[in-house]
Design an enzyme around this catalytic site. Structure first.
Site, PDB file in Angstrom:
ATOM      1  N   LYS A   1       3.613   8.797   9.032  1.00 43.00           N
ATOM      2  CA  LYS A   1       3.406   8.186  10.350  1.00 43.00           C
ATOM      3  C   LYS A   1       4.368   8.693  11.422  1.00 43.00           C
ATOM      4  CE  LYS A   1       0.552   4.737   8.325  1.00 43.00           C
ATOM      5  NZ  LYS A   1       0.587   3.927   7.147  1.00 43.00           N
TER       6      LYS A   1
ATOM      7  N   ASP B   1       9.215   2.801   0.139  1.00 40.13           N
ATOM      8  CA  ASP B   1       8.127   3.430   0.874  1.00 40.13           C
ATOM      9  C   ASP B   1       8.297   3.039   2.342  1.00 40.13           C
ATOM     10  OD1 ASP B   1       5.861   4.213   2.145  1.00 40.13           O
ATOM     11  OD2 ASP B   1       4.454   3.284   0.737  1.00 40.13           O
TER      12      ASP B   1
ATOM     13  N   TYR C   1       0.850  -1.193   0.000  1.00 36.68           N
ATOM     14  CA  TYR C   1       0.000   0.000   0.000  1.00 36.68           C
ATOM     15  C   TYR C   1       0.884   1.240   0.000  1.00 36.68           C
ATOM     16  CZ  TYR C   1      -3.592   3.361   1.491  1.00 36.68           C
ATOM     17  OH  TYR C   1      -4.452   4.419   1.575  1.00 36.68           O
TER      18      TYR C   1
HETATM   19  C1  LIG Z   1       0.036   4.442   5.749  1.00 37.60           C
HETATM   20  C2  LIG Z   1       0.852   4.192   4.558  1.00 37.60           C
HETATM   21  C3  LIG Z   1       0.811   5.056   3.459  1.00 37.60           C
HETATM   22  C4  LIG Z   1      -0.187   6.187   3.341  1.00 37.60           C
HETATM   23  O1  LIG Z   1       0.011   7.159   4.295  1.00 37.60           O
HETATM   24  P1  LIG Z   1      -1.210   8.175   4.626  1.00 37.60           P
HETATM   25  O2  LIG Z   1      -0.612   9.124   5.609  1.00 37.60           O
HETATM   26  O3  LIG Z   1      -2.301   7.312   5.187  1.00 37.60           O
HETATM   27  O4  LIG Z   1      -1.600   8.824   3.372  1.00 37.60           O
HETATM   28  C5  LIG Z   1       1.694   4.836   2.428  1.00 37.60           C
HETATM   29  N1  LIG Z   1       2.573   3.828   2.471  1.00 37.60           N
HETATM   30  C6  LIG Z   1       2.635   2.970   3.504  1.00 37.60           C
HETATM   31  C7  LIG Z   1       3.648   1.883   3.497  1.00 37.60           C
HETATM   32  C8  LIG Z   1       1.768   3.116   4.578  1.00 37.60           C
HETATM   33  O5  LIG Z   1       1.802   2.235   5.577  1.00 37.60           O
END
Ligand SMILES: *Cc1c(COP(=O)(O)O)cnc(C)c1O
Length: 428
Positions: A267, A239, A144
């Site tokens: 995060k 990511d 994701y």
């Molecule tokens: C949570 C998450 C996102 C998206 O971040 P948001 O602040 O919710 O837009 C992207 N990549 C990873 C790996 C994530 O866990």
């Protein structure tokens, strides 16, 4: 435990907010029932609108690595708020957090702050496309990267839970530029690269996957991706929105000693306020406006409250690097405790873990990619989730989510959780 007031509040919310929530994973669609409404939180605990105390294993989906309402973060936000909450002009604070982040993370010279992980990943891909002058990207099934159009192609997390891996609203034109690969499968990636010679701008990957449960990379997987990228003029995007400042001060790049070309954060970097960031060596970052041609902007980017929270969080992590080991020890203790009782109760399961991330899958086979993660028994997960909730323990309401261990959890909390898992798994 009763959740009466939460149910009433949810009914009110549903009238004016689609599905009653502002982000789909918060709804209990995958497990049944209605979401818990939170009133406050402190340390390892959340307090809901019915007056229940819940031990929290989600921690706002990652950011609260040092526990809720962490004092240095709260103080920093209060102090900054008194001085004005947004200017749309540069502040010294932005340079301070940027310099600290650059000093903690290997292999980056410059960093740009945005407002979410989604924005970070979306901007990183635009930058990679501008830099390489190529259009296509490779992403992995079950990974994701936020809800930007290019990524809603077999995305993990909520996008799987709700059965809409290819969301309506994403155009065929966009979807055709996202190539899909299997996690932990280098041959698959190599074949895609060969079939799309000189067309791929970037490979974007969760270097430790956390949105299909927790799936660490197989030995050699990240090294192999790195080599394929180098050999083919492709940029490697890590990511690290979930793993950054969590698995090590320098994230997965530090943990496995591998260099990515662009790294995305979110995060933890915002200490619980809306923050994302992306970073790379200067040669790549200088491609961004106003220095370079790739446009990227934000009215509230680098917002003083968000930067104050993030800086306080990073300073706390930077000054106490032992925290990462402490978190891993707590996670190991919890995982081993759960393994013992689940085995004793003849439950079929697999537990994956690394650092402060752990996930329980109700299937016996190793969980190494999206396909194997999808084999978990969701009926058992539902019983597990609601059973734990009755014991005052909150895990994510979906089998595709990682649990996040916070430093605020005590060994008593972990023992209590293991006992609850024992009790609940006897009812499967
Ligand atoms: C949570 C998450 C996102 C998206 O971040 P948001 O602040 O919710 O837009 C992207 N990549 C990873 C790996 C994530 O866990």
């Amino acid at each position: 435990m009763l959740y009466t007031r939460s149910s009433q509040l949810f009914a009110e919310a549903e009238k004016v907010i689609p599905g009653g929530v502002n982000s789909p994973v918060r709804a209990f669609k995958a497990v049944g029932g209605t979401p818990i409404f939170v009133k406050s939180a402190k340390g390892a605990y959340m307090y809901d609108e019915d007056g229940n105390r819940l031990i929290d294993y989600i921690n706002s989906w990652g950011p609260m690595i040092l526990g809720h309402a962490f004092e240095p973060v709260v103080q920093a936000v209060i102090e900054k708020a008194k001085l004005g909450t947004s200017f749309g002009m540069p502040t010294e604070l932005e340079t301070q957090i940027a310099a600290l982040a650059v000093s903690m993370v290997p292999n980056i010279d410059k960093i740009r702050f945005v407002n979410s992980g989604t924005e970070a990943c979306m901007s990183a891909v635009r930058l990679a496309r501008g830099f390489t002058k190529r259009d296509k990207i490779i992403k992995f099934a079950g990974c994701y990267h936020g809800h930007s159009d290019s990524f809603l192609i077999q995305a993990g997390s909520g996008a799987i839970t709700f059965g809409t891996p290819n969301s309506p609203g994403v155009t065929a034109g966009t979807a055709k530029d996202t190539l899909l690969a299997r996690y932990n499968d280098l041959e698959n990636v190599a074949a895609l690269i060969e079939a799309n010679e000189n067309q791929i701008a970037a490979i974007i990957v969760e270097p430790v996957a956390g949105n299909m449960g927790c799936i660490p990379p197989n030995k050699g997987f990240l090294e192999g991706l790195c080599q394929l990228c180098t050999d083919n003029g492709i940029l490697l995007i890590f990511d690290e929105v979930m793993t950054g400042f969590r698995l090590a001060a320098g994230g997965v790049q530090e943990l496995f000693n591998i260099n990515a070309d662009i790294v995305c954060f979110g995060k933890v970097i915002g200490g619980g306020l809306p923050v994302g960031a992306f970073a790379a060596r200067a040669e790549i970052m200088n491609y961004l406006a106003p220095l370079g041609p790739v446009y990227q902007a934000g009215t509230l980017s680098g917002n003083p409250l968000a930067m104050a929270a993030g800086l306080a969080m990073l300073q706390s992590l930077d000054s106490d690097r032992a925290i990462f080991k402490r978190l891993e020890e707590k996670t190991a203790y919890l995982a081993e405790g759960m393994e013992k009782v689940l085995k004793a109760n003849n439950v079929v399961f697999t537990i994956n873990r690394i650092g402060s991330m752990v996930s329980v899958h109700f299937d016996a086979a190793p969980v190494v990619d999206f396909q194997s993660a999808a084999k978990g028994d969701n009926e058992t997960f539902k019983k597990f989730f609601h059973g734990l909730l009755q014991e005052g323990i909150y895990i994510a309401p979906s089998a595709y989510e990682t649990w996040f261990i916070t430093d605020a959890l005590t060994y008593d909390d972990l023992d209590f959780t293991i006992q609850a898992v024992d009790k609940v798994s006897k009812t499967f």
